[in-house]
Design a protein around this motif. Structure first.
Motif, PDB file in Angstrom:
ATOM      1  N   LYS A  70      67.650 -56.046  62.796  1.00  6.59           N
ATOM      2  CA  LYS A  70      66.362 -55.942  62.126  1.00  6.59           C
ATOM      3  C   LYS A  70      65.191 -56.249  63.053  1.00  6.59           C
ATOM      4  CE  LYS A  70      68.026 -56.907  57.442  1.00  6.59           C
ATOM      5  NZ  LYS A  70      67.891 -57.791  56.257  1.00  6.59           N
ATOM      6  N   ASN A  71      65.446 -57.027  64.096  1.00  3.62           N
ATOM      7  CA  ASN A  71      64.357 -57.417  64.997  1.00  3.62           C
ATOM      8  C   ASN A  71      64.541 -56.882  66.416  1.00  3.62           C
ATOM      9  OD1 ASN A  71      62.849 -59.153  63.121  1.00  3.62           O
ATOM     10  ND2 ASN A  71      64.682 -60.439  63.187  1.00  3.62           N
ATOM     11  N   LEU A  72      65.552 -56.038  66.609  1.00  6.85           N
ATOM     12  CA  LEU A  72      65.809 -55.486  67.938  1.00  6.85           C
ATOM     13  C   LEU A  72      64.945 -54.251  68.162  1.00  6.85           C
ATOM     14  CD1 LEU A  72      67.553 -55.489  70.556  1.00  6.85           C
ATOM     15  CD2 LEU A  72      69.091 -53.908  69.353  1.00  6.85           C
ATOM     16  N   GLN A  73      64.270 -54.206  69.290  1.00  6.16           N
ATOM     17  CA  GLN A  73      63.503 -53.030  69.695  1.00  6.16           C
ATOM     18  C   GLN A  73      64.117 -52.509  70.990  1.00  6.16           C
ATOM     19  OE1 GLN A  73      60.881 -51.692  67.949  1.00  6.16           O
ATOM     20  NE2 GLN A  73      60.893 -49.972  69.381  1.00  6.16           N
ATOM     21  N   ALA A  74      64.617 -51.264  70.955  1.00  2.38           N
ATOM     22  CA  ALA A  74      65.314 -50.729  72.127  1.00  2.38           C
ATOM     23  C   ALA A  74      64.840 -49.315  72.410  1.00  2.38           C
ATOM     24  CB  ALA A  74      66.830 -50.744  71.889  1.00  2.38           C
ATOM     25  N   LYS A  75      64.967 -48.924  73.673  1.00  5.09           N
ATOM     26  CA  LYS A  75      64.671 -47.550  74.064  1.00  5.09           C
ATOM     27  C   LYS A  75      65.595 -47.170  75.221  1.00  5.09           C
ATOM     28  CE  LYS A  75      60.364 -48.330  74.913  1.00  5.09           C
ATOM     29  NZ  LYS A  75      58.930 -48.144  75.319  1.00  5.09           N
ATOM     30  N   ALA A  76      65.821 -45.870  75.362  1.00  3.32           N
ATOM     31  CA  ALA A  76      66.737 -45.404  76.404  1.00  3.32           C
ATOM     32  C   ALA A  76      66.274 -44.052  76.924  1.00  3.32           C
ATOM     33  CB  ALA A  76      68.166 -45.300  75.870  1.00  3.32           C
ATOM     34  N   TYR A  77      66.628 -43.792  78.180  1.00  5.64           N
ATOM     35  CA  TYR A  77      66.339 -42.497  78.806  1.00  5.64           C
ATOM     36  C   TYR A  77      67.610 -42.026  79.502  1.00  5.64           C
ATOM     37  CZ  TYR A  77      64.597 -39.108  82.206  1.00  5.64           C
ATOM     38  OH  TYR A  77      64.400 -37.980  82.967  1.00  5.64           O
ATOM     39  N   LEU A  78      67.998 -40.778  79.225  1.00  4.76           N
ATOM     40  CA  LEU A  78      69.180 -40.190  79.851  1.00  4.76           C
ATOM     41  C   LEU A  78      68.789 -38.872  80.497  1.00  4.76           C
ATOM     42  CD1 LEU A  78      72.276 -39.972  80.363  1.00  4.76           C
ATOM     43  CD2 LEU A  78      72.429 -38.800  78.144  1.00  4.76           C
ATOM     44  N   GLU A  79      69.164 -38.723  81.755  1.00  5.32           N
ATOM     45  CA  GLU A  79      68.892 -37.472  82.467  1.00  5.32           C
ATOM     46  C   GLU A  79      70.185 -36.958  83.094  1.00  5.32           C
ATOM     47  OE1 GLU A  79      66.133 -35.777  86.161  1.00  5.32           O
ATOM     48  OE2 GLU A  79      65.639 -37.689  85.193  1.00  5.32           O
ATOM     49  N   LEU A  80      70.499 -35.696  82.821  1.00  5.19           N
ATOM     50  CA  LEU A  80      71.636 -35.014  83.427  1.00  5.19           C
ATOM     51  C   LEU A  80      71.097 -33.876  84.294  1.00  5.19           C
ATOM     52  CD1 LEU A  80      73.959 -34.688  80.291  1.00  5.19           C
ATOM     53  CD2 LEU A  80      74.102 -36.417  82.087  1.00  5.19           C
ATOM     54  N   ASN A  81      71.494 -33.860  85.552  1.00  6.62           N
ATOM     55  CA  ASN A  81      71.026 -32.843  86.483  1.00  6.62           C
ATOM     56  C   ASN A  81      72.206 -32.001  86.961  1.00  6.62           C
ATOM     57  OD1 ASN A  81      68.159 -33.609  86.714  1.00  6.62           O
ATOM     58  ND2 ASN A  81      68.983 -35.500  87.571  1.00  6.62           N
ATOM     59  N   GLN A  82      72.320 -30.794  86.417  1.00 11.30           N
ATOM     60  CA  GLN A  82      73.421 -29.896  86.773  1.00 11.30           C
ATOM     61  C   GLN A  82      74.755 -30.634  86.703  1.00 11.30           C
ATOM     62  OE1 GLN A  82      72.018 -28.497  90.652  1.00 11.30           O
ATOM     63  NE2 GLN A  82      71.209 -26.657  89.704  1.00 11.30           N
ATOM     64  N   PHE A  83      74.931 -31.367  85.596  1.00  8.89           N
ATOM     65  CA  PHE A  83      76.159 -32.130  85.379  1.00  8.89           C
ATOM     66  C   PHE A  83      77.314 -31.145  85.235  1.00  8.89           C
ATOM     67  CE2 PHE A  83      78.985 -35.149  83.214  1.00  8.89           C
ATOM     68  CZ  PHE A  83      78.722 -36.291  83.946  1.00  8.89           C
ATOM     69  N   PRO A  84      78.395 -31.330  85.984  1.00 11.38           N
ATOM     70  CA  PRO A  84      79.391 -30.250  86.122  1.00 11.38           C
ATOM     71  C   PRO A  84      80.383 -30.087  84.984  1.00 11.38           C
ATOM     72  CG  PRO A  84      80.008 -32.126  87.480  1.00 11.38           C
ATOM     73  CD  PRO A  84      78.666 -32.453  86.891  1.00 11.38           C
ATOM     74  N   THR A  85      80.293 -30.885  83.924  1.00  9.80           N
ATOM     75  CA  THR A  85      81.245 -30.731  82.819  1.00  9.80           C
ATOM     76  C   THR A  85      80.503 -30.775  81.494  1.00  9.80           C
ATOM     77  OG1 THR A  85      81.745 -33.041  82.262  1.00  9.80           O
ATOM     78  CG2 THR A  85      82.855 -32.113  84.195  1.00  9.80           C
ATOM     79  N   SER A  86      81.199 -30.372  80.437  1.00 14.45           N
ATOM     80  CA  SER A  86      80.609 -30.368  79.099  1.00 14.45           C
ATOM     81  C   SER A  86      80.938 -31.644  78.318  1.00 14.45           C
ATOM     82  CB  SER A  86      81.109 -29.154  78.310  1.00 14.45           C
ATOM     83  OG  SER A  86      82.524 -29.199  78.182  1.00 14.45           O
TER      84      SER A  86
END
Length: 202
Positions: free
Chosen positions: A31-47
């Motif tokens: 209830k009091n947690l504030q979170a954020k995330a960033y994910l970057e994939l650059n020509q990642f070779p698998t699905s």
């Protein structure tokens, strides 16, 4: 305050995966947690990232969506204002997106889309694919908007399209072979559908 960063280099490709997580508060106190995330994939070779995301949203149910080749994406997510879940935004680019429809594989090449959505802790989620572009049977698909959503864990997925050109869609499905040669194929050949459907829900 907590911060976690991760960078993975694959096959001489620097920063194939970049992950950054930041959070304020105790993770056990949602209830009091504030979170954020960033994910970057650059020509990642698998699905695998797409498989993992699909399995998460569908709560482990069988998926009819897959991809082939490289994946590139930029995703931002953060705790929603009411702290009941997370909001998502980003872009997705796939070398090939494969859909399993009517026991036929439809390949969408050079698939790209903007992403907007949210996920709630009770299992409800919504994901909008905006300004979709792709190639199907060497035909261009441009500026299509699709929203997929579910009302909870192991619930069915609803799809909404802002508009659907019946004639063009019929021609694309015919060329891709997904209609087969049976009753549906013959019916649509006879009807020769035309016109635009708006706000279509499936």
């Amino acid at each position: 305050f907590h911060r976690l960063s991760l960078q993975v280099d694959i096959e001489n490709k620097p920063k194939s995966l970049v992950l950054l997580l930041e959070a304020n508060g105790d993770p056990r106190d949602q209830k009091n947690l504030q979170a954020k995330a960033y994910l970057e994939l650059n020509q990642f070779p698998t699905s695998e990232p797409l498989r993992a995301a699909t399995a998460f949203l569908l709560s482990g149910q069988e998926s009819h969506i897959n991809s082939e080749g490289e994946v590139s994406a930029k995703l931002w997510t953060e705790t929603s204002v009411d702290k009941q879940g997370f909001d998502l935004a980003g872009q997705l680019n796939l070398q090939r997106l494969v859909l399993d429809i009517n026991n036929q594989h439809i390949a969408l090449d050079k698939f790209s889309s903007d992403l907007r959505g949210h996920w709630l802790r009770d299992g409800k989620w919504s994901l909008g694919l905006q300004s979709i572009s792709a190639l199907l049977a060497n035909e261009n698909i441009q500026n299509m908007n699709l929203i997929a959503s579910s009302n909870g864990f192991r619930q069915s997925v609803q799809l909404r399209l802002d508009q659907l050109d019946l004639q063009k869609t019929h021609q694309l499905l015919e060329r891709s072979g997904v209609l087969g040669k049976e009753r549906l194929h013959q019916t649509l050949l006879t009807l020769q559908p035309e016109g635009i459907l708006s706000n279509l829900e499936i």
